[in-house]
Each structure stands twice: as C-alpha cells, then as structure tokens.
Design an enzyme around this catalytic site. Structure first.
Site, PDB file in Angstrom:
ATOM      1  N   ALA A  95       0.847  -1.195   0.000  1.00 52.92           N
ATOM      2  CA  ALA A  95       0.000   0.000   0.000  1.00 52.92           C
ATOM      3  C   ALA A  95       0.879   1.240   0.000  1.00 52.92           C
ATOM      4  O   ALA A  95       0.681   2.170   0.780  1.00 52.92           O
ATOM      5  CB  ALA A  95      -0.916  -0.021   1.219  1.00 52.92           C
TER       6      ALA A  95
ATOM      7  N   LEU B 160       2.586   3.359  -5.715  1.00 54.85           N
ATOM      8  CA  LEU B 160       1.874   2.838  -6.885  1.00 54.85           C
ATOM      9  C   LEU B 160       0.739   1.896  -6.469  1.00 54.85           C
ATOM     10  O   LEU B 160      -0.349   1.940  -7.043  1.00 54.85           O
ATOM     11  CB  LEU B 160       2.877   2.113  -7.797  1.00 54.85           C
ATOM     12  CG  LEU B 160       2.725   2.316  -9.292  1.00 54.85           C
ATOM     13  CD1 LEU B 160       2.504   3.765  -9.680  1.00 54.85           C
ATOM     14  CD2 LEU B 160       3.907   1.742 -10.050  1.00 54.85           C
TER      15      LEU B 160
ATOM     16  N   GLU C 208      17.003   0.744  -6.498  1.00 50.85           N
ATOM     17  CA  GLU C 208      16.704  -0.523  -7.187  1.00 50.85           C
ATOM     18  C   GLU C 208      17.828  -0.870  -8.167  1.00 50.85           C
ATOM     19  O   GLU C 208      17.589  -1.548  -9.170  1.00 50.85           O
ATOM     20  CB  GLU C 208      15.351  -0.424  -7.890  1.00 50.85           C
ATOM     21  CG  GLU C 208      14.191  -0.246  -6.910  1.00 50.85           C
ATOM     22  CD  GLU C 208      12.811  -0.235  -7.575  1.00 50.85           C
ATOM     23  OE1 GLU C 208      11.998  -1.129  -7.326  1.00 50.85           O
ATOM     24  OE2 GLU C 208      12.556   0.714  -8.344  1.00 50.85           O
TER      25      GLU C 208
ATOM     26  N   LYS D 130      12.797   0.829 -21.096  1.00 51.09           N
ATOM     27  CA  LYS D 130      12.748   1.690 -19.911  1.00 51.09           C
ATOM     28  C   LYS D 130      14.024   1.507 -19.078  1.00 51.09           C
ATOM     29  O   LYS D 130      14.580   2.470 -18.542  1.00 51.09           O
ATOM     30  CB  LYS D 130      11.501   1.350 -19.085  1.00 51.09           C
ATOM     31  CG  LYS D 130      11.204   2.387 -18.018  1.00 51.09           C
ATOM     32  CD  LYS D 130       9.810   2.246 -17.437  1.00 51.09           C
ATOM     33  CE  LYS D 130       9.606   3.319 -16.372  1.00 51.09           C
ATOM     34  NZ  LYS D 130       8.973   2.826 -15.162  1.00 51.09           N
TER      35      LYS D 130
HETATM   36  P1  NAP Z   1       6.831   2.359  -2.239  1.00 54.05           P
HETATM   37  O1  NAP Z   1       6.065   3.632  -2.200  1.00 54.05           O
HETATM   38  O2  NAP Z   1       8.074   2.220  -1.430  1.00 54.05           O
HETATM   39  O3  NAP Z   1       5.806   1.195  -1.830  1.00 54.05           O
HETATM   40  C1  NAP Z   1       6.212  -0.130  -1.645  1.00 54.05           C
HETATM   41  C2  NAP Z   1       5.256  -0.751  -0.666  1.00 54.05           C
HETATM   42  O4  NAP Z   1       5.561  -2.142  -0.546  1.00 54.05           O
HETATM   43  C3  NAP Z   1       5.324  -0.173   0.767  1.00 54.05           C
HETATM   44  O5  NAP Z   1       4.032   0.195   1.161  1.00 54.05           O
HETATM   45  C4  NAP Z   1       5.829  -1.357   1.595  1.00 54.05           C
HETATM   46  O6  NAP Z   1       5.267  -1.445   2.869  1.00 54.05           O
HETATM   47  C5  NAP Z   1       5.302  -2.511   0.785  1.00 54.05           C
HETATM   48  N1  NAP Z   1       5.958  -3.780   1.111  1.00 54.05           N
HETATM   49  C6  NAP Z   1       7.243  -4.160   0.899  1.00 54.05           C
HETATM   50  N2  NAP Z   1       7.446  -5.414   1.356  1.00 54.05           N
HETATM   51  C7  NAP Z   1       6.238  -5.824   1.859  1.00 54.05           C
HETATM   52  C8  NAP Z   1       5.786  -7.023   2.472  1.00 54.05           C
HETATM   53  N3  NAP Z   1       6.611  -8.064   2.655  1.00 54.05           N
HETATM   54  N4  NAP Z   1       4.508  -7.095   2.891  1.00 54.05           N
HETATM   55  C9  NAP Z   1       3.664  -6.050   2.725  1.00 54.05           C
HETATM   56  N5  NAP Z   1       4.015  -4.897   2.134  1.00 54.05           N
HETATM   57  C10 NAP Z   1       5.293  -4.780   1.711  1.00 54.05           C
HETATM   58  O7  NAP Z   1       7.240   1.962  -3.740  1.00 54.05           O
HETATM   59  P2  NAP Z   1       6.593   2.484  -5.114  1.00 54.05           P
HETATM   60  O8  NAP Z   1       7.138   3.835  -5.431  1.00 54.05           O
HETATM   61  O9  NAP Z   1       5.126   2.276  -5.106  1.00 54.05           O
HETATM   62  O10 NAP Z   1       7.290   1.496  -6.142  1.00 54.05           O
HETATM   63  C11 NAP Z   1       6.825   0.162  -6.369  1.00 54.05           C
HETATM   64  C12 NAP Z   1       7.443  -0.286  -7.697  1.00 54.05           C
HETATM   65  O11 NAP Z   1       6.841   0.486  -8.753  1.00 54.05           O
HETATM   66  C13 NAP Z   1       8.954  -0.021  -7.786  1.00 54.05           C
HETATM   67  O12 NAP Z   1       9.596  -1.058  -8.495  1.00 54.05           O
HETATM   68  C14 NAP Z   1       9.031   1.279  -8.570  1.00 54.05           C
HETATM   69  O13 NAP Z   1      10.260   1.446  -9.285  1.00 54.05           O
HETATM   70  C15 NAP Z   1       7.863   1.122  -9.529  1.00 54.05           C
HETATM   71  N6  NAP Z   1       7.352   2.390 -10.025  1.00 54.05           N
HETATM   72  C16 NAP Z   1       7.015   3.381  -9.171  1.00 54.05           C
HETATM   73  C17 NAP Z   1       6.514   4.574  -9.677  1.00 54.05           C
HETATM   74  C18 NAP Z   1       6.127   5.725  -8.760  1.00 54.05           C
HETATM   75  O14 NAP Z   1       5.829   6.812  -9.270  1.00 54.05           O
HETATM   76  N7  NAP Z   1       6.104   5.552  -7.461  1.00 54.05           N
HETATM   77  C19 NAP Z   1       6.370   4.748 -11.065  1.00 54.05           C
HETATM   78  C20 NAP Z   1       6.716   3.701 -11.909  1.00 54.05           C
HETATM   79  C21 NAP Z   1       7.206   2.522 -11.385  1.00 54.05           C
HETATM   80  P3  NAP Z   1       5.680  -0.502   4.095  1.00 54.05           P
HETATM   81  O15 NAP Z   1       4.920   0.761   3.873  1.00 54.05           O
HETATM   82  O16 NAP Z   1       5.199  -1.284   5.270  1.00 54.05           O
HETATM   83  O17 NAP Z   1       7.170  -0.341   4.023  1.00 54.05           O
END
Ligand code: NAP
Length: 303
Positions: free
Chosen positions: A8, A11, A262, A182
């Site tokens: 949560a 993304l 990453e 990408k």
């Molecule tokens: P983020 O904001 O750090 O969110 C990751 C989430 O995963 C956190 O809420 C984390 O929980 C949760 N998590 C990790 N391990 C877990 C587990 N074992 N059980 C339950 N929850 C777990 O990351 P993000 O920015 O959304 O990125 C996700 C992926 O999308 C990445 O590979 C990123 O490169 C890609 N992406 C992101 C964007 C963007 O704009 N954000 C755009 C394109 C691609 P906690 O809150 O408890 O730590």
C-alpha cells in the site's frame, strides 16, 4: 473477483484507490499486525488527485491471513518482491493471476519461479505517485501502463475493469521490449544524475558520456535479442533529458533521501546480462563500480 493489493505504497495505493473508487472489490495486504493497526488508525487509504482528497476505508489483512487469493497486484520495490511473493505463495489458488508492477528486470523472473501455480503478468508504468505519509498517496504524474506476459498470451478480461477504474493500460505482446527500453533509458540517465549530483537537465553538459553509454546499451539490447528496444535509443535519451530537465531522477531522490535504490534490477541487471553474453562494455561496468562506491560511501546498500 477481489483485487488483492500487496504494497500500500505509492503505486499500490494509487491502483487500490482508483479500483475502489470504481466500486470494484479491493483488499490491502499489509506486512504484519503493527502495520494493520496503523492502517486502521489512519482511517483508510487517502488519494490526493488534482487538488481533491478522498479516503477509502478499504478492508485490509496481514500476509498470514488464511483467505485464498485469485488476483494479486504486487506493488513492492523490486528488492522486496520475492520475499513478499513467497510469504503469500500458500494463499494463491491454482491459476491465480499476479500483476508485477516492479521497475527494471530480474525480479519478475524470480517471482515467477517462486509462484509456479500462478500466471505472472509483467507491467511497465509511466505513471507517477509518491507517499506524502503512510497510507496517503499523491497522484503526481499521468502516464500509461503496459501489461503482458513472456512469452506473449491473450489479454485477460479484467482489462475492462482497469478502463472502468480510469487506469490507462494496454496489453502488449512485447512487454519485455517495453521493460528493456525503460531499463536502458534509466541506465543512461539515473546513475549519472547521482554521480554528477544534478537534475536530469544537468546531463546536457555531459553529452559525450551519455552518448558513449547509449552506444554500449544498444550493443547490449541487440545481444539480448531486444533490437526493437535499441532503435533510436540515444535520440530518446536526449529527448527525455530535455523534457525532464528540471526534474531530479528517481534514483537521485532515493539517494538524497537515504533510501535503498533498485540498482540491482536496473544497471546491475544490465551488467549481469552483458557478462552472460560475454560482452565487453567498459563504460557501463565503470558506471556500476562508480555508483556502488558512491552508495557505499553514503552507507546505502550496493544492491
Ligand atoms: P513504495 O512507495 O516504497 O511502496 C512499496 C510498498 O511495498 C510499501 O508500502 C511497503 O510497505 C510494501 N511492502 C514491501 N514489502 C512488503 C511485504 N513483505 N509485505 C507487505 N508490504 C510490503 O514503492 P513504489 O514507489 O510504489 O514502487 C513500487 C514499484 O513500482 C517499484 O519497483 C518502482 O520502481 C515502480 N514504479 C514506481 C513509480 C512511482 O511513481 N512511485 C512509477 C513507476 C514505477 P511498508 O509501507 O510497510 O514499508
């Protein structure tokens, strides 16, 4: 069918909120009781979009709940994807669909190997979101999400649910090409912004370094049978640098905030594939060494 969303964060929260807004059943999967209690105390998942704020009191479970899962959106960082998937493996039904939102390459195959009963769907997204605080997500940039399997397979019927939820997405027969392209753009831009400590536009004064990296990345893409992803790479890198000149790259922002990058699934994956194909790519390899030294000097993981 319920959309289970693991992660949560930025993304995952963006997808969960839009699916819920469209009236589709969504359930968040949180790591443990402590995280679940924090979520319940926050009153739900909040999305900020175009100056509007809306909170969705979505149901949530911990990973070790017993209820079976048929459709899962895995929205962790690439380095968290395998442990998260492994923790859920026993809950996934035979033929369950798992959508992998991770950036870069490498984590998707690792997850697929640990979930043999599931159909893994890879995604590549240009949407942008960030977390203002826990369980509060800001929709920061419109974009598009490409989805597909490797090898290619027919599109699932639930693509219509994404359209209903206003999530711009298309099915592609070449998801690996999209992910490789990408990844190559990322390798040509992000590490240099960290090493030169600059916004994307700052790379305009390092044009030769960028061009030399692009030439090696084109060699790599061709060796990996990704010739289409190599077409006009340098021109697109230059376009992206110009169009996003005022922005700090995601890797720059991670390093500046002291967050793990990453790298293992971006530049690290490129270097591993070069070695596997016995390609000599000295610029790319030197870039990886410099970046790892930079991360080590700041006490950040080098993978
Ligand atoms: P983020 O904001 O750090 O969110 C990751 C989430 O995963 C956190 O809420 C984390 O929980 C949760 N998590 C990790 N391990 C877990 C587990 N074992 N059980 C339950 N929850 C777990 O990351 P993000 O920015 O959304 O990125 C996700 C992926 O999308 C990445 O590979 C990123 O490169 C890609 N992406 C992101 C964007 C963007 O704009 N954000 C755009 C394109 C691609 P906690 O809150 O408890 O730590």
């Amino acid at each position: 069918m319920t959309w289970h969303v693991l992660g949560a964060g930025s993304l995952g929260g963006l997808w969960a909120a839009r699916l819920a807004r469209a009236g589709l059943p969504v359930c968040l999967l949180l790591r443990d009781q402590r995280r679940l209690a924090q979520y319940l105390a926050s009153g739900g998942l909040t999305l900020e979009q175009d100056g509007h704020t809306e909170t969705f009191a979505l149901p949530a479970q911990t990973l070790d709940d017993a209820a079976p899962i048929h459709r899962l959106l895995l929205a962790t960082k690439a380095y968290d994807a395998v442990p998260a998937a492994a923790a859920l493996s026993s809950r996934l039904s035979a033929g369950a669909e798992v959508i992998l939102l991770q950036n870069g390459l490498g984590s998707q195959d690792e997850v697929a190997a640990c979930l043999p009963q599931a159909r893994c769907i890879f995604a590549s997204s240009t949407e942008g979101a960030f977390r203002r605080e826990d369980f509060r997500v800001v929709f920061a940039g419109e974009g598009h999400t490409w989805l597909g399997t490797a090898p290619p397979s027919p599109a699932p019927a639930w693509l219509d649910e994404l359209a209903l939820a206003g999530i711009p997405a298309s099915w592609t027969g070449d998801i690996l090409g999209r992910l490789w392209r990408k990844l190559a753009l990322n390798c040509a831009i992000n590490p240099l912004t960290v090493l030169h400590s600059c916004r994307n536009g700052g790379l305009q004064t390092h044009a030769e370094e960028v061009a030399a990296l692009c030439a090696e990345l084109v060699e790599l893409l061709i060796a990996c049978d990704q010739g289409d992803a190599a077409v006009d790479l340098q021109a697109e890198v230059e376009r992206v640098i110009a169009a996003t000149a005022a922005n700090y790259s995601s890797m720059y922002q991670d390093v500046a905030a002291g967050r793990r990058t990453e790298i293992a699934y971006l530049l690290g994956h490129a270097c591993r594939e070069a070695a596997r194909h016995r390609l000599e790519l000295p610029r790319l390899q030197a870039l990886a060494l410099r970046l790892r030294a930079h991360l080590a000097a700041r006490g950040l993981p080098q993978d």
